[in-house]
Scaffold this motif. Structure first.
Motif, PDB file in Angstrom:
ATOM      1  N   GLN A   1      -1.902   3.534   4.251  1.00 52.85           N
ATOM      2  CA  GLN A   1      -2.553   3.437   2.584  1.00 52.85           C
ATOM      3  C   GLN A   1      -1.329   4.077   1.968  1.00 52.85           C
ATOM      4  OE1 GLN A   1      -6.188   4.181   4.556  1.00 52.85           O
ATOM      5  NE2 GLN A   1      -6.889   3.624   2.466  1.00 52.85           N
ATOM      6  N   HIS A   2      -0.636   5.670   2.679  1.00 52.24           N
ATOM      7  CA  HIS A   2      -0.043   6.039   1.502  1.00 52.24           C
ATOM      8  C   HIS A   2       1.509   5.295   1.626  1.00 52.24           C
ATOM      9  CE1 HIS A   2      -2.396   9.662   3.454  1.00 52.24           C
ATOM     10  NE2 HIS A   2      -1.667   9.516   5.124  1.00 52.24           N
ATOM     11  N   SER A   3       1.888   4.648   2.022  1.00 50.87           N
ATOM     12  CA  SER A   3       2.976   3.795   1.493  1.00 50.87           C
ATOM     13  C   SER A   3       2.460   3.103  -0.097  1.00 50.87           C
ATOM     14  CB  SER A   3       3.575   3.177   2.089  1.00 50.87           C
ATOM     15  OG  SER A   3       3.056   2.135   3.018  1.00 50.87           O
ATOM     16  N   TRP A   4       0.921   2.495   0.619  1.00 47.01           N
ATOM     17  CA  TRP A   4       0.661   1.925  -0.256  1.00 47.01           C
ATOM     18  C   TRP A   4       0.327   2.625  -2.088  1.00 47.01           C
ATOM     19  CZ3 TRP A   4      -3.641  -0.545   3.797  1.00 47.01           C
ATOM     20  CH2 TRP A   4      -2.573  -1.559   4.605  1.00 47.01           C
ATOM     21  N   ARG A   5      -0.255   3.614  -2.023  1.00 48.66           N
ATOM     22  CA  ARG A   5      -0.855   4.024  -2.825  1.00 48.66           C
ATOM     23  C   ARG A   5       0.309   3.831  -3.270  1.00 48.66           C
ATOM     24  NH1 ARG A   5      -5.292   6.191  -4.246  1.00 48.66           N
ATOM     25  NH2 ARG A   5      -6.483   6.308  -1.615  1.00 48.66           N
ATOM     26  N   ALA A   6       1.086   4.910  -3.401  1.00 53.35           N
ATOM     27  CA  ALA A   6       2.712   5.077  -3.472  1.00 53.35           C
ATOM     28  C   ALA A   6       3.008   4.694  -3.844  1.00 53.35           C
ATOM     29  CB  ALA A   6       3.810   5.720  -2.419  1.00 53.35           C
ATOM     30  N   PHE A   7       4.329   2.664  -3.847  1.00 59.17           N
ATOM     31  CA  PHE A   7       3.691   1.634  -4.490  1.00 59.17           C
ATOM     32  C   PHE A   7       3.215   1.722  -5.745  1.00 59.17           C
ATOM     33  CE2 PHE A   7       4.014  -2.786  -5.150  1.00 59.17           C
ATOM     34  CZ  PHE A   7       5.187  -2.912  -4.985  1.00 59.17           C
ATOM     35  N   ALA A   8       1.687   1.405  -5.409  1.00 54.25           N
ATOM     36  CA  ALA A   8       1.007   0.762  -6.479  1.00 54.25           C
ATOM     37  C   ALA A   8       1.131   1.818  -7.922  1.00 54.25           C
ATOM     38  CB  ALA A   8      -0.006   1.060  -6.783  1.00 54.25           C
ATOM     39  N   LEU A   9       1.435   3.792  -7.447  1.00 55.98           N
ATOM     40  CA  LEU A   9       1.491   4.662  -8.274  1.00 55.98           C
ATOM     41  C   LEU A   9       2.869   4.039  -9.280  1.00 55.98           C
ATOM     42  CD1 LEU A   9       0.144   7.338  -6.960  1.00 55.98           C
ATOM     43  CD2 LEU A   9      -1.089   6.954  -9.016  1.00 55.98           C
ATOM     44  N   ALA A  10       3.814   3.938  -7.992  1.00 58.85           N
ATOM     45  CA  ALA A  10       5.495   3.847  -9.180  1.00 58.85           C
ATOM     46  C   ALA A  10       5.218   2.563  -9.749  1.00 58.85           C
ATOM     47  CB  ALA A  10       6.410   3.625  -7.837  1.00 58.85           C
ATOM     48  N   SER A  11       4.237   1.797  -9.172  1.00 55.13           N
ATOM     49  CA  SER A  11       4.432   0.559  -9.965  1.00 55.13           C
ATOM     50  C   SER A  11       3.718   0.870 -11.606  1.00 55.13           C
ATOM     51  CB  SER A  11       3.576  -1.029  -9.353  1.00 55.13           C
ATOM     52  OG  SER A  11       4.793  -1.075  -8.284  1.00 55.13           O
ATOM     53  N   LEU A  12       3.106   1.564 -11.576  1.00 57.87           N
ATOM     54  CA  LEU A  12       2.302   1.531 -12.846  1.00 57.87           C
ATOM     55  C   LEU A  12       2.746   3.076 -13.702  1.00 57.87           C
ATOM     56  CD1 LEU A  12      -1.462   1.883 -11.568  1.00 57.87           C
ATOM     57  CD2 LEU A  12      -0.475  -0.393 -13.218  1.00 57.87           C
ATOM     58  N   GLY A  13       4.047   3.346 -12.972  1.00 52.16           N
ATOM     59  CA  GLY A  13       4.907   4.049 -13.511  1.00 52.16           C
ATOM     60  C   GLY A  13       4.477   5.219 -13.356  1.00 52.16           C
ATOM     61  N   ARG A  14       3.863   5.901 -13.173  1.00 51.03           N
ATOM     62  CA  ARG A  14       3.166   7.520 -12.369  1.00 51.03           C
ATOM     63  C   ARG A  14       3.894   8.240 -11.207  1.00 51.03           C
ATOM     64  NH1 ARG A  14      -2.833   5.199 -11.763  1.00 51.03           N
ATOM     65  NH2 ARG A  14      -2.908   7.600 -11.022  1.00 51.03           N
ATOM     66  N   THR A  15       5.423   7.887 -11.586  1.00 56.25           N
ATOM     67  CA  THR A  15       6.307   8.082 -10.604  1.00 56.25           C
ATOM     68  C   THR A  15       5.930   9.289  -9.493  1.00 56.25           C
ATOM     69  OG1 THR A  15       7.768   7.179 -12.235  1.00 56.25           O
ATOM     70  CG2 THR A  15       9.278   8.232 -10.177  1.00 56.25           C
ATOM     71  N   GLU A  16       5.809  10.781 -10.770  1.00 54.49           N
ATOM     72  CA  GLU A  16       5.226  11.941  -9.699  1.00 54.49           C
ATOM     73  C   GLU A  16       4.383  11.847  -9.495  1.00 54.49           C
ATOM     74  OE1 GLU A  16       4.793  14.926 -13.657  1.00 54.49           O
ATOM     75  OE2 GLU A  16       7.605  14.026 -14.116  1.00 54.49           O
ATOM     76  N   GLU A  17       3.344  11.207  -9.165  1.00 57.43           N
ATOM     77  CA  GLU A  17       2.409  11.180  -8.011  1.00 57.43           C
ATOM     78  C   GLU A  17       2.808  10.104  -7.091  1.00 57.43           C
ATOM     79  OE1 GLU A  17      -1.945  10.489  -9.941  1.00 57.43           O
ATOM     80  OE2 GLU A  17      -0.649   9.890 -12.374  1.00 57.43           O
ATOM     81  N   ALA A  18       3.535   9.136  -7.611  1.00 61.31           N
ATOM     82  CA  ALA A  18       3.438   8.765  -6.098  1.00 61.31           C
ATOM     83  C   ALA A  18       4.735   9.232  -5.911  1.00 61.31           C
ATOM     84  CB  ALA A  18       4.342   7.116  -7.203  1.00 61.31           C
ATOM     85  N   ILE A  19       5.561  10.159  -5.996  1.00 63.85           N
ATOM     86  CA  ILE A  19       6.267  10.801  -5.051  1.00 63.85           C
ATOM     87  C   ILE A  19       5.399  12.151  -4.265  1.00 63.85           C
ATOM     88  CG2 ILE A  19       8.466  12.657  -5.211  1.00 63.85           C
ATOM     89  CD1 ILE A  19       9.485  10.919  -7.679  1.00 63.85           C
ATOM     90  N   ALA A  20       4.468  12.540  -5.093  1.00 61.06           N
ATOM     91  CA  ALA A  20       3.285  13.896  -4.549  1.00 61.06           C
ATOM     92  C   ALA A  20       2.627  13.510  -3.039  1.00 61.06           C
ATOM     93  CB  ALA A  20       2.628  14.030  -5.459  1.00 61.06           C
ATOM     94  N   VAL A  21       2.977  12.441  -3.411  1.00 64.31           N
ATOM     95  CA  VAL A  21       1.768  10.845  -2.366  1.00 64.31           C
ATOM     96  C   VAL A  21       3.088  11.057  -0.996  1.00 64.31           C
ATOM     97  CG1 VAL A  21       1.388   9.045  -1.507  1.00 64.31           C
ATOM     98  CG2 VAL A  21       0.271   9.585  -3.117  1.00 64.31           C
ATOM     99  N   VAL A  22       4.305  10.922  -1.312  1.00 64.73           N
ATOM    100  CA  VAL A  22       5.470  10.540  -0.040  1.00 64.73           C
ATOM    101  C   VAL A  22       5.686  12.181   0.452  1.00 64.73           C
ATOM    102  CG1 VAL A  22       8.035  10.760   0.542  1.00 64.73           C
ATOM    103  CG2 VAL A  22       6.200   8.576  -0.710  1.00 64.73           C
TER     104      VAL A  22
END
Length: 458
Positions: free
Chosen positions: A348-369
């Motif tokens: 779920q962490h990888s799925w969430r990060a991918f979805a956030l990045a695809s929406l342009g919310r890169t900083e949030e995606a990286i924060a998940v990682v």
């Protein structure tokens, strides 16, 4: 260049793998593909470049490109060379190049390769004759059916396959419960169908099903799909209503949808769930609801299976269908009914990060990682992948350059091609030798003649 390296490339998708070669060609870089084949011994580049050169009539260059691989004793290169000669109109030369000797004629794989070439050369009867001694194997039976389609030899092929099917029936009758090669039953029906003898195909295969002359679900499914293709829904409904429902009810429901009756298909599956809450029914219905844009309904149907184990888990299939719909993917992951994936909560962490990045919310995606580092073998590559998904190609490239590993350089290739720097991408990509060294920790396994593993897992 040697056969060991070439075998490793073919077995491990090493070097510039087919997907990467296709990416170069999509961006108009045939010249770089040819150069990589010549200078780096890249097999997939050589094979695809030869095909592209043939399309433009550059047969001499295609042959020259193959020559070092042929000289190394790489049989797949010999087959590609024969294909080039055939396309150049040099039929006898093509066939003589790979014509099997007496020992070669004992190999199913060698005969399969030559039979395919014979058909392309218009010598269909010779191809059939070559395969006949090997028809005890189901996969050669399948090859025979495949390569002769549209070649005007259906009567002859049907006679051969029918003989194999009769042998299978006899074995199934005398050894019920044993492991019997029954593919010929399906192939016989397939031949009858392509000869426009659909009623006969249904009758013959239906009789096998009724008499329980089969041992695998594949035969049952093939019969159901035959009925579906030809609109025999009453027979299909009966088949799906009894003991075979787990295997073929989805075929019946899909047949209804294909004929513009989605509400009826939904009712059929909801009734099945009410009577027998089997995971397969929920999996089918939730995926179809999602395809129809009914995410909330899909979640409600699949939710009981969100916490089930591995292949029975119903969360992952919905996630995969939503990879190109990131807003809905986040909605699914945040839904109150969604629970962690059984024993694989890290997904779920990888799925969430991918979805956030695809929406342009890169900083949030990286924060998940960064908040959940355990699932990632190398978080630097993950960050680069998220930057790539978000369209920040220069930042992704910088991240990958800083990592500097062979795997990072493989990922860097795609980023650079997207940035219009294809020549630099090829240079940056690790060589076959570098890849082999980097992957040396993974124990190699022996492979069969067809290139697949000779040891489990296959």
């Amino acid at each position: 260049m040697n056969t060991d390296d070439l075998s490793w490339q073919a077995g491990n998708y090493g070097g510039l793998a087919p997907r990467k070669v296709d990416l170069l060609l999509e961006h108009g870089h045939l010249d770089l593909v040819i150069q990589a084949a010549e200078e780096r011994g890249e097999w997939f580049c050589a094979k695809r470049a030869a095909q592209e050169l043939c399309r433009s009539g550059e047969f001499v260059q295609a042959l020259e490109l193959m020559e070092p691989f042929v000289a190394a004793g790489w049989r797949p290169a010999l087959l590609v060379k024969a294909e080039v000669l055939l396309r150049a109109g040099r039929t006898d030369g093509a066939l003589d190049l790979v014509r099997p000797d007496e020992e070669g004629r004992t190999s199913q794989y060698v005969c399969r390769d030559f039979a395919e070439l014979l058909v392309k050369a218009g010598r269909v009867d010779e191809a059939i004759d070559l395969l006949v001694p090997h028809l005890e194997g189901w996969w050669i039976q399948s090859v025979l059916v495949d390569i002769t389609e549209g070649q005007g030899r259906d009567e002859r092929v049907l006679k051969l396959i029918a003989s194999c099917a009769d042998a299978a029936r006899q074995a199934l009758e005398t050894n019920r419960g044993g492991l019997i090669d029954e593919e010929a039953l399906v192939l016989q029906a397939r031949m009858l169908e392509r000869m426009d003898r659909v009623d006969e195909a249904s009758r013959v295969l239906g009789a096998d099903i009724a008499a329980k002359r089969y041992g695998t679900q594949n035969t049952l499914t093939a019969y159901a799909e035959l009925l579906s293709r030809h609109g025999q829904l009453d027979d299909l409904r009966k088949l799906a209503s009894g003991e075979h429902a787990h295997t073929v009810l989805d075929v019946f429901a899909d047949a209804l949808r294909d004929r513009g009756r989605p509400a009826e298909a939904e009712t059929v599956m909801r009734d099945a769930i009410a009577a027998d809450d089997w995971v397969g029914y929920r999996a089918w219905l939730s995926s179809r609801l999602l395809q129809d844009g009914r995410l909330e309904d899909a979640i409600t149907v699949a939710e009981p299976g969100f916490s089930w184990y591995d292949c029975s888990n119903l969360l992952a299939p919905l996630v995969y269908l939503l990879f190109d719909r990131p807003e809905e993917l986040l909605h699914l992951l945040d839904h109150p009914l969604t629970v962690p994936h059984h024993d694989h909560e890290e997904f779920q962490h990888s799925w969430r990060a991918f979805a956030l990045a695809s929406l342009g919310r890169t900083e949030e995606a990286i924060a998940v990682v960064e908040a959940h580092p355990d699932p990632w073998t190398d978080p630097r590559l993950v960050r680069a992948g998220l930057l790539n998904a978000a369209g920040h190609l220069d930042q992704a490239a910088a991240e990958l350059r800083a990592a500097g590993t062979a795997e990072a350089r493989e990922d860097l290739f795609e980023v650079l091609v997207k940035r219009g720097r294809a020549a630099e991408a090829v240079i940056a990509h690790p060589t076959v030798a570098e890849q082999r060294a980097a992957r040396a920790k993974t124990a190699s396994v022996p492979v069969r003649e067809d290139g697949y593993s000779a040891e489990p897992p296959f």
